[in-house]
Design a protein around this motif. Structure first.
Motif, PDB file in Angstrom:
ATOM      1  N   MET A   1     -41.667  91.275  45.210  1.00  0.00           N
ATOM      2  CA  MET A   1     -40.482  92.129  45.318  1.00  0.00           C
ATOM      3  C   MET A   1     -39.245  91.244  45.348  1.00  0.00           C
ATOM      4  SD  MET A   1     -39.622  94.891  48.282  1.00  0.00           S
ATOM      5  CE  MET A   1     -38.076  95.768  48.361  1.00  0.00           C
ATOM      6  N   GLU A   2     -38.315  91.524  44.446  1.00  0.00           N
ATOM      7  CA  GLU A   2     -37.129  90.698  44.329  1.00  0.00           C
ATOM      8  C   GLU A   2     -35.950  91.570  43.903  1.00  0.00           C
ATOM      9  OE1 GLU A   2     -35.506  87.012  41.507  1.00  0.00           O
ATOM     10  OE2 GLU A   2     -37.640  87.503  41.563  1.00  0.00           O
ATOM     11  N   ARG A   3     -34.780  91.302  44.474  1.00  0.00           N
ATOM     12  CA  ARG A   3     -33.561  92.006  44.097  1.00  0.00           C
ATOM     13  C   ARG A   3     -32.779  91.152  43.115  1.00  0.00           C
ATOM     14  NH1 ARG A   3     -28.006  93.093  45.372  1.00  0.00           N
ATOM     15  NH2 ARG A   3     -27.633  95.321  45.822  1.00  0.00           N
ATOM     16  N   ARG A   4     -32.402  91.740  41.988  1.00  0.00           N
ATOM     17  CA  ARG A   4     -31.644  91.017  40.973  1.00  0.00           C
ATOM     18  C   ARG A   4     -30.406  91.825  40.596  1.00  0.00           C
ATOM     19  NH1 ARG A   4     -36.440  89.183  36.713  1.00  0.00           N
ATOM     20  NH2 ARG A   4     -37.719  88.012  38.224  1.00  0.00           N
ATOM     21  N   THR A   5     -29.301  91.130  40.411  1.00  0.00           N
ATOM     22  CA  THR A   5     -28.071  91.788  39.971  1.00  0.00           C
ATOM     23  C   THR A   5     -28.075  91.905  38.452  1.00  0.00           C
ATOM     24  OG1 THR A   5     -26.905  89.685  39.931  1.00  0.00           O
ATOM     25  CG2 THR A   5     -26.765  90.974  41.959  1.00  0.00           C
ATOM     26  N   ILE A   6     -27.336  92.898  37.976  1.00  0.00           N
ATOM     27  CA  ILE A   6     -27.291  93.159  36.543  1.00  0.00           C
ATOM     28  C   ILE A   6     -26.006  93.929  36.246  1.00  0.00           C
ATOM     29  CG2 ILE A   6     -28.514  95.361  36.673  1.00  0.00           C
ATOM     30  CD1 ILE A   6     -29.959  94.624  34.084  1.00  0.00           C
ATOM     31  N   GLN A   7     -25.510  93.808  35.051  1.00  0.00           N
ATOM     32  CA  GLN A   7     -24.284  94.507  34.672  1.00  0.00           C
ATOM     33  C   GLN A   7     -24.588  95.987  34.434  1.00  0.00           C
ATOM     34  OE1 GLN A   7     -21.391  92.944  34.662  1.00  0.00           O
ATOM     35  NE2 GLN A   7     -20.187  94.754  34.111  1.00  0.00           N
ATOM     36  N   PRO A   8     -23.881  96.898  35.080  1.00  0.00           N
ATOM     37  CA  PRO A   8     -24.110  98.322  34.810  1.00  0.00           C
ATOM     38  C   PRO A   8     -23.822  98.666  33.349  1.00  0.00           C
ATOM     39  CG  PRO A   8     -22.813  98.018  36.811  1.00  0.00           C
ATOM     40  CD  PRO A   8     -22.889  96.680  36.145  1.00  0.00           C
ATOM     41  N   ARG A   9     -24.492  99.683  32.865  1.00  0.00           N
ATOM     42  CA  ARG A   9     -24.274 100.136  31.497  1.00  0.00           C
ATOM     43  C   ARG A   9     -22.885 100.742  31.348  1.00  0.00           C
ATOM     44  NH1 ARG A   9     -29.219 104.182  31.392  1.00  0.00           N
ATOM     45  NH2 ARG A   9     -28.356 104.430  33.509  1.00  0.00           N
ATOM     46  N   PRO A  10     -22.285 100.596  30.179  1.00  0.00           N
ATOM     47  CA  PRO A  10     -21.017 101.273  29.944  1.00  0.00           C
ATOM     48  C   PRO A  10     -21.192 102.791  30.103  1.00  0.00           C
ATOM     49  CG  PRO A  10     -21.457  99.658  28.218  1.00  0.00           C
ATOM     50  CD  PRO A  10     -22.713  99.785  29.018  1.00  0.00           C
ATOM     51  N   ASP A  11     -20.245 103.406  30.778  1.00  0.00           N
ATOM     52  CA  ASP A  11     -20.243 104.865  30.952  1.00  0.00           C
ATOM     53  C   ASP A  11     -21.515 105.344  31.658  1.00  0.00           C
ATOM     54  OD1 ASP A  11     -18.867 107.236  30.761  1.00  0.00           O
ATOM     55  OD2 ASP A  11     -19.653 107.752  28.784  1.00  0.00           O
ATOM     56  N   TRP A  12     -21.971 104.557  32.635  1.00  0.00           N
ATOM     57  CA  TRP A  12     -23.222 104.881  33.315  1.00  0.00           C
ATOM     58  C   TRP A  12     -23.152 106.221  34.043  1.00  0.00           C
ATOM     59  CZ3 TRP A  12     -23.025 105.828  38.471  1.00  0.00           C
ATOM     60  CH2 TRP A  12     -21.912 105.323  39.179  1.00  0.00           C
ATOM     61  N   GLY A  31     -12.861 108.185  52.870  1.00  0.00           N
ATOM     62  CA  GLY A  31     -12.360 109.021  51.795  1.00  0.00           C
ATOM     63  C   GLY A  31     -12.590 108.469  50.400  1.00  0.00           C
ATOM     64  N   VAL A  32     -13.156 107.256  50.295  1.00  0.00           N
ATOM     65  CA  VAL A  32     -13.355 106.614  49.004  1.00  0.00           C
ATOM     66  C   VAL A  32     -14.704 107.030  48.415  1.00  0.00           C
ATOM     67  CG1 VAL A  32     -13.598 104.401  47.813  1.00  0.00           C
ATOM     68  CG2 VAL A  32     -11.912 104.652  49.649  1.00  0.00           C
ATOM     69  N   LEU A  33     -14.714 107.338  47.119  1.00  0.00           N
ATOM     70  CA  LEU A  33     -15.954 107.622  46.407  1.00  0.00           C
ATOM     71  C   LEU A  33     -16.599 106.310  45.975  1.00  0.00           C
ATOM     72  CD1 LEU A  33     -14.887 110.653  44.180  1.00  0.00           C
ATOM     73  CD2 LEU A  33     -16.598 110.695  46.004  1.00  0.00           C
ATOM     74  N   ARG A  34     -17.864 106.128  46.352  1.00  0.00           N
ATOM     75  CA  ARG A  34     -18.599 104.933  45.968  1.00  0.00           C
ATOM     76  C   ARG A  34     -19.918 105.362  45.328  1.00  0.00           C
ATOM     77  NH1 ARG A  34     -16.356 103.545  51.029  1.00  0.00           N
ATOM     78  NH2 ARG A  34     -14.908 101.779  50.897  1.00  0.00           N
ATOM     79  N   PRO A  35     -20.498 104.508  44.476  1.00  0.00           N
ATOM     80  CA  PRO A  35     -21.723 104.908  43.778  1.00  0.00           C
ATOM     81  C   PRO A  35     -22.874 105.210  44.733  1.00  0.00           C
ATOM     82  CG  PRO A  35     -20.726 103.012  42.698  1.00  0.00           C
ATOM     83  CD  PRO A  35     -19.990 103.208  43.986  1.00  0.00           C
ATOM     84  N   TYR A  36     -23.505 106.351  44.524  1.00  0.00           N
ATOM     85  CA  TYR A  36     -24.828 106.615  45.115  1.00  0.00           C
ATOM     86  C   TYR A  36     -25.889 106.036  44.184  1.00  0.00           C
ATOM     87  CZ  TYR A  36     -29.178 109.069  45.977  1.00  0.00           C
ATOM     88  OH  TYR A  36     -30.511 109.347  46.169  1.00  0.00           O
ATOM     89  N   TRP A  37     -25.773 106.364  42.899  1.00  0.00           N
ATOM     90  CA  TRP A  37     -26.626 105.708  41.903  1.00  0.00           C
ATOM     91  C   TRP A  37     -26.004 104.339  41.632  1.00  0.00           C
ATOM     92  CZ3 TRP A  37     -31.075 105.991  39.091  1.00  0.00           C
ATOM     93  CH2 TRP A  37     -31.163 105.170  37.976  1.00  0.00           C
ATOM     94  N   ASP A  38     -26.714 103.277  41.991  1.00  0.00           N
ATOM     95  CA  ASP A  38     -26.153 101.923  41.904  1.00  0.00           C
ATOM     96  C   ASP A  38     -27.026 101.077  40.985  1.00  0.00           C
ATOM     97  OD1 ASP A  38     -25.034  99.465  42.224  1.00  0.00           O
ATOM     98  OD2 ASP A  38     -25.238  99.380  44.413  1.00  0.00           O
ATOM     99  N   GLU A  39     -26.563 100.867  39.754  1.00  0.00           N
ATOM    100  CA  GLU A  39     -27.321 100.042  38.825  1.00  0.00           C
ATOM    101  C   GLU A  39     -26.677  98.671  38.638  1.00  0.00           C
ATOM    102  OE1 GLU A  39     -26.306 101.146  34.379  1.00  0.00           O
ATOM    103  OE2 GLU A  39     -27.100 102.934  35.399  1.00  0.00           O
ATOM    104  N   SER A  40     -25.864  98.256  39.627  1.00  0.00           N
ATOM    105  CA  SER A  40     -25.349  96.884  39.606  1.00  0.00           C
ATOM    106  C   SER A  40     -26.416  95.891  40.062  1.00  0.00           C
ATOM    107  CB  SER A  40     -24.111  96.763  40.497  1.00  0.00           C
ATOM    108  OG  SER A  40     -24.450  96.972  41.857  1.00  0.00           O
ATOM    109  N   ALA A  41     -27.523  96.416  40.565  1.00  0.00           N
ATOM    110  CA  ALA A  41     -28.671  95.580  40.920  1.00  0.00           C
ATOM    111  C   ALA A  41     -29.930  96.414  40.732  1.00  0.00           C
ATOM    112  CB  ALA A  41     -28.561  95.079  42.357  1.00  0.00           C
TER     113      ALA A  41
END
Length: 396
Positions: A1-12, A31-41
């Motif tokens: 098991m390993e966590r790796r970072t990756i560039q999110p897809r355009p218009d994800w 009050g800030v909206l942040r990703p629930y679906w997180d494909e930066s990793a």
């Protein structure tokens, strides 16, 4: 098991919304909206590792069924906070008739860091969510980013197969209704029910929509009806049984369940015996029946016992969602533990592993009695709450 970072897809965001995930962002307390679906990793697993986790999940599921049988046989409903004898009778009746009652799915939450045995944190087999993102968007993400790779994800196929297998248990001549509460503000319950409705249709079932608030009771016929006064013969509800058995129509509901499935009864999915698997007291019963099991954590109902001085403990309300009411107590703080007034399960503290500073929990899915897939959530703290993020995974 390993966590790796990756560039999110355009218009994800637009991509995952088109795949059914209409809640890709979460509004945080600032009050800030942040990703629930997180494909930066993403998380990477090896195939032998996933196969071992599948075996663990199916063993835990078998153990949970044994614990449920024990609760019914020994009349231990009070340990689960079920003190109404009519509710206890309905759960026991459903358990004894479970071969006649459709039962679909559940989600284990596991502590796992890739080095030791996975440990059970809890089991929700009544109203589990995070299904849509586990079944659909993360599969398409893998096909986009890692074509030719694999994923622990046979959720869609197994759900369709489960509906097809259990279709003979459904009353003929009437649609299977799918219901969620209209109080759902985020749309998560709505989309979960919509997705399950789609899998049922792919299995060849006739389906229909209704909200829980639209379900009516016809006192003349003694039946639950839809908003056109049609008899609801079968219904899948994303609505906890502890709410069903205490809200306005609890009396008629329990009357029809007392009918033992005869004329006038509505077939509810998930069945009432799933209350046994979605109650944190199950954790203590499991530890009592399988003490020292490598995939369990010590857990008690009468207080933290030795945990206060050894491992520390987590106090969990018997019922609740997304970490609500959960408190963490580290060992050796010098203060005598004070059991909470509300009924709780006191489970050994096993802090979630941190990958790059993110605390991760595995959500392992069961469809029928078989392991079916994995969803991963990360949180900033030790409690996986409503601000957690969902990350995809891949088997390489």
């Amino acid at each position: 098991m390993e966590r790796r970072t990756i560039q999110p897809r355009p218009d994800w965001q637009r991509t995952v919304e088109s795949q059914g995930l209409i809640y890709p962002l979460t509004r945080h307390p600032d009050g800030v909206l942040r990703p629930y679906w997180d494909e930066s990793a993403h998380y990477v697993f090896g195939l032998p590792e996933v196969e071992a986790l599948e075996e663990t999940v199916e063993e835990l599921h078998r153990m949970c069924l044994e614990a449920a049988a024990h609760i019914v046989a020994e009349d231990r409903f009070a340990d689960l906070g079920i003190t109404d004898p009519r509710v206890a009778r309905a759960v026991a009746e459903a358990w004894h008739r479970r071969g006649e009652l459709p039962s679909l799915y559940g989600r284990f939450d596991l502590r796992y860091d890739g080095t030791g045995p996975a440990r059970l944190l809890e089991y929700n087999a009544d109203t589990p969510t995070s299904l849509v993102e586990a079944a659909s968007p993360q599969w398409f993400w893998m096909e986009d980013r890692f074509p030719g790779a694999d994923q622990w994800n046979s959720l869609h196929e197994r759900l369709v197969a489960a509906w097809r297998e259990q279709a003979p248990l459904l009353p003929p001549g009437s649609p299977l209704y799918f219901a969620h509460t209209s109080d759902d503000e985020l749309g998560e319950d709505l989309m979960t029910v919509a997705y399950l409705k789609e899998t049922a249709e792919q299995a060849g079932l006739d389906t229909d929509w209704i909200s829980m608030e639209e379900i009516g009771w016809d006192p003349l016929s003694g039946r639950f009806v839809d908003n056109q006064l049609r008899f609801i013969r079968s219904i899948f509800k994303l609505y906890p049984w502890e709410w069903l058995t205490t809200d306005r129509f609890a009396g008629p509901l329990l009357d029809t369940l007392d009918n033992g499935g005869g004329t006038g009864s509505t077939l509810w999915i998930e069945p009432a015996w799933k209350m046994l698997l979605s109650n944190k007291a199950l954790l203590a019963v499991l530890w009592e029946l399988f003490p020292g099991h490598p995939n369990l954590l010590p857990a008690y109902l009468d207080g933290p016992r030795e945990l206060a001085a050894t491992t520390g403990y987590v106090a969990k309300p018997l019922l609740g969602r997304e970490g609500a009411g959960v408190t963490v107590h580290e060992a050796g703080n010098g203060a005598d533990p004070v059991p909470r007034e509300e009924p709780c399960c006191y489970q050994a503290l096993a802090p979630l592993p941190a990958f790059d500073g993110n605390h991760v929990v595995l959500g392992a899915w069961v469809v029928g009695d078989e392991a079916a897939g994995l969803g991963i959530r990360e949180s900033s703290g030790l409690i996986t709450d409503e601000y957690a993020r969902f990350l995809p995974h891949v088997i390489l």
